[in-house]
Design an enzyme around this catalytic site. Structure first.
Site, PDB file in Angstrom:
ATOM      1  CB  SER A   1      69.276  96.309 -14.857  1.00 45.43           C
ATOM      2  OG  SER A   1      68.776  95.953 -16.117  1.00 45.43           O
TER       3      SER A   1
ATOM      4  CE  LYS B   1      72.137  96.225 -18.437  1.00 49.24           C
ATOM      5  NZ  LYS B   1      71.835  96.177 -17.004  1.00 49.24           N
TER       6      LYS B   1
END
Lengths: 117, 795
Positions: B689, B732
């Protein structure tokens, strides 16, 4: 025939039979001049009996013989003692100087002891 | 007795020529003067006795046989010396004669006459043993004492005095004869005493025999008394046992083993067992009845039967199928967590319509402290099921789950069956905690054992090694929990329905604290809710400055600390209610532990802001790159995993191949390398990611332009320049929000995840949804963006 020693007792002594020759039963009476002694000696012949005195003792001995010994007889029970017998009775008096007479009467031996005169 | 012996002598002489009937006797000798009872049965002997009885004096000769076994002894079988005897008494019965004979004198047989049906003998009298002296006197006394001892042993109750029997005459031979007749000497020895010529010899023989006999007797007595003590010991034990039995009967526990067995049998009968199980249990019970209680197998078998009786083979709780009530319970216990609650209610609905449906097997995945375990408890409460929990963390032995076979000493059922036994029902909610932390070693793989347990198609007949009977686990509601799915074996994961519990936002934490934690902690500290209040502002300060976590454990501890300090104040006499304002928080908790996680103020070229997901929630991650002169290669540091390294290389390759389109001046970098570092260096990182951050940081370095400092980014890149969706968007974004970043670049396909965000956070943030690397660069590197627009559009 079997035989076993019984260590746990002396059965022959319990049955009223002592060692040695058989002993006839006796009665003792006091008399004015001495003693009268009677012995149960049925079936004993006069000649088979000996009466004597030794010190303080009166000794009656002898032998009883069975008369029923003919042919055709078989014993089934024997309780009367035969053979040699002896009876010794002690007295307080010295019998050596005593006058001693013995008579048979109905199967009884009667012994008179005269110790005093 | 001189006259007597004279008479005897005369008679002997007269008898000399006469014949006497002979009565042989076995194993004994008749002595003079002594009496002996005899039982006469042999034909010849009866004839001899009859002949004697027919005589005037009933005299006969008693002679011992040399060999007691001879039935028909002849002259050679008899000793040469016997005893002349008279029959004193006799009685006859059925062919045998009972005689009492009395010895008269010792005689020597001159000759035997065998003309009659019985043996006859001509005899000669032997003189009685003679001799006197000190030696005879001493021996006499000694024999007397020995004889007395023998009598004492034989007749301890009424010992007869031997002395009285011997009489005053003290005839030495007579004593020898008497003592010898008392003993069971046997014919040969007894005969030696009879034949002894002198008193001394007779007494010596008698003494020797008597001494031996006394020894034997004493030994026998010792043995007998020893046996008696042995016996009395046994009797004592027996008595005690009898008493014990009596006591036990009084207490109503007659025959403890039997009562125990009876109790077990009753339990088996009362337990609702399937037929096959009952048969097995009864077989084991019968085996048990045959075993002594002390046998090692007894306890093992007994434990097994107990387990069988205790297991809830068919007993289960009824599910509470009221959906509204269930929803109320779940809401009462947990804030939000809508996904999970929905799933539970769906299952309830299914059970309501189809009671035979398999129970679901759920796996709750989320960071620590988000309430996975307590959610399990409240699901059990909502369903009305029993709750049992077992931790699989660190479990590395298959036997822990499935049990050991009963052949092993100390074998036990596995943890699954033990939990079922504890629950007492066959449909509990069984929570398998920390399923991601299962171990595995040479003892077996517990994960593989879990496969069977968690497979609805197989767990209808779960096989435990100890139980050795199939047990139905299909009604058990399994809920596994894990912090991460990465370490769960794929086949195992495949069997479970995964529900994610992500971390909470600060606002959610405040709400949770206000609704659950504060009341609970105050109550634990002994305070009433009205005595103390912690306003949202104060809680927010605690959440942000005193904790850094996805869950609420630290928060709970902090609130607990405040509650305790308040309790102390009240205990010290304070009366009025307290409000803990945000400004007062340091008074209770000390200095702030975490400074506000701030975005870096200035980003030089070659630094980009990435976002990472960890088990403990999201984090802001800076990716740094620098030129490495003279070394044309890519160096990657910061504990990066393989996937992350590859995504850095992919980013580099993409930028080099599209340098012209992007207008990146790469001349300088043909001979120089690049070093990429991701702090913190000690924390291992992996995953794809960070791809977009890698691309941004490299482009920024090559172009020598800084990345926009208010932008955080996440997303996987491909070599073709596409941006692929990633996980953990919620955590996140929350991390970015916490750090004060208000713009987030994320893959377009992750846009759907944004609806999980708290309303407030969503409102404050700008989300840039991207499809390609060009889109990313355009947003992050404004300088590069314009040049990149056309080729990107061309894509």
């Amino acid at each position: 025939m079997s035989y076993r020693i019984d260590l746990l007792g002396f059965p022959f002594l319990e049955r009223g039979v002592s060692r040695g020759p058989w002993q006839p039963a006796a009665d003792v009476y006091r008399t004015q001049d001495g003693w009268l002694v009677k012995f149960d000696l049925a079936g004993v012949k006069t000649e088979d009996v000996t009466v004597r005195a030794a010190g303080h003792a009166l000794i009656v001995s002898g032998v009883r013989r069975d008369m029923q010994t003919g042919q055709g007889l078989t014993a089934y029970l024997v309780e009367i003692a035969y053979s040699r017998f002896e009876r010794r009775i002690e007295f307080p008096d010295d019998l050596d100087r005593a006058c001693l007479t013995a008579t048979f009467c109905n199967g009884m031996l009667v012994v008179r002891l005269r110790t005093r005169s | 007795m001189a006259e007597n012996s004279e008479i005897t002598k005369k008679r002997s002489e007269s008898l000399r020529k006469a014949l006497l009937p002979v009565l042989p006797i076995r194993n004994a000798v008749l002595y003079p003067d002594l009496l002996m009872p005899l039982s006469v049965g042999r034909e010849a002997s009866v004839a001899a006795a009859n002949a004697a009885l027919a005589g005037e004096e009933k005299t006969l000769l008693i002679v011992a046989q040399k060999d007691g076994q001879r039935e028909d002894p002849g002259p050679d079988d008899l000793f040469g010396v016997g005893t002349r005897a008279v029959i004193r008494r006799m009685s006859r019965s059925e062919g045998t004669l009972e005689l009492l004979v009395q010895g008269v004198e010792r005689v020597k047989v001159v000759r035997y006459d065998t003309s009659a049906p019985y043996l006859q003998a001509e005899i000669e009298a032997l003189p009685a043993p003679a001799g006197e002296g000190v030696e005879v006197e001493a021996l006499f006394q000694s024999v007397l004492e020995l004889g007395q001892r023998a009598l004492h042993i034989v007749q301890p109750e009424q010992p007869r005095s031997l002395e009285s029997i011997v009489g005053s005459e003290r005839d030495p031979a007579g004593l020898a004869y008497l003592t010898s007749s008392m003993l069971n000497l046997g014919a040969e020895k007894a005969q030696r005493v009879l034949e002894a010529a002198s008193n001394l010899e007779a007494l010596e023989l008698a003494h020797a025999f008597l001494a031996h006999e006394v020894q034997v007797l004493e030994l026998r007595q010792k043995i007998a008394s020893h046996a008696a003590t042995e016996m009395s010991k046994e009797q004592r034990e027996y008595m005690l046992r009898q008493q014990l039995r009596a006591i036990q009967e009084e207490l109503g526990e007659s025959k403890p083993e039997a009562a125990d067995l009876e109790l077990l049998r009753k339990r088996i009968e009362e337990a609702d067992l399937p037929e096959a199980v009952r048969k097995e249990a009864e077989r084991e019970l019968d085996r048990l009845a045959r075993l002594p209680a002390a046998a090692p197998d007894y306890q093992i078998t007994r434990g097994y039967v107990e387990l069988v009786a205790e297991l809830p083979w068919r007993h289960g709780t009824r599910d509470a199928l009221d959906l509204t009530a269930a929803r109320a319970v779940l809401d009462e216990d947990h804030y939000d967590l809508d996904d999970v609650k929905q799933r539970i209610l769906e299952h309830l609905a299914v059970m309501k319509l189809n009671p035979g449906a398999h129970a679901p097997i759920l796996c709750l995945v989320g960071p620590p402290g988000v309430g996975k375990t307590s959610l399990g408890q409240s699901i059990a409460r909502a369903l009305g099921r029993k709750f049992e929990r077992m931790s699989l963390g660190g479990l590395h032995d298959e036997a822990e789950l499935r049990g050991h076979r009963r052949t092993y000493i100390g074998a036990m059922p596995g943890r699954i069956l033990q939990a079922i036994r504890r629950a007492g029902v066959n449909n509990p909610l069984l929570m398998l905690d920390e399923v991601d932390k299962l171990g595995r070693d040479f003892r077996g793989d517990p994960a593989s054992a879990l496969l069977e347990i968690l497979d609805p198609a197989q767990n209808g007949s779960f096989h435990d090694n100890y139980l050795d009977l199939p047990f139905d686990l299909s009604k058990v509601f399994f809920i596994a929990t894990a912090n991460t799915l990465d370490s769960i074996p794929a086949p195992l994961l495949d069997r479970m329905e995964v529900l994610r519990l992500s971390g909470y936002s600060p606002e959610e934490k405040v709400a949770i604290a206000q609704r659950y934690i504060v009341p609970r902690r105050l109550a634990e500290a002994g305070l009433k809710t009205e005595q103390a209040t912690i306003p949202d502002e104060a809680l927010k300060r605690i959440v942000n400055r005193y904790t850094r976590e996805a869950g609420v454990r630290e928060l709970e501890r902090a609130v607990g600390t405040i509650a305790r300090k308040l309790a102390r104040r009240f205990a010290e006499g304070k009366a009025e209610p307290v409000e803990v304002s945000a400004a007062q928080v340091p008074e209770y908790l000390g200095a702030e532990r975490y400074s506000r996680e701030r975005a870096r103020g200035v980003l030089p070229p070659g630094v980009a802001t990435g976002l990472a997901w960890t088990e403990f929630g999201g984090e802001v991650l800076y990716v740094e790159a620098t030129r490495l002169p003279g070394r044309p290669r890519l160096r990657l540091t910061g504990s990066l995993g393989k996937v992350m390294r590859e995504s850095a290389k992919a980013a580099q390759s993409y930028l080099w191949s599209h340098a012209d389109e992007l207008g990146l001046p790469l001349e300088k970098f043909r001979r120089d390398g690049v070093h990429i570092h991701v702090p913190s260096g000690a924390v291992p990182k992996d995953g794809p990611s960070a791809g977009v951050a890698m691309a941004s940081v490299l482009a920024s370095l090559y172009a020598n332009r800084p990345v926009a400092k208010d932008v955080a980014m996440t997303g996987e890149i491909t070599l073709a320049g596409l941006v692929l969706p990633v996980g953990g968007i919620r955590e996140k974004v929350l991390a970015a929000h916490r750090a004060g970043l208000r713009r987030v670049i994320l893959p377009r396909e992750n846009a759907k995840d944004l609806k999980n965000l708290p309303e407030q956070v969503r409102a404050e943030m700008t989300f840039v949804e991207v499809d390609t690397v060009h889109d990313v660069l355009r947003e992050a590197l404004p300088g590069v963006a314009q040049q990149a627009r056309e080729p990107a559009a061309a894509d």
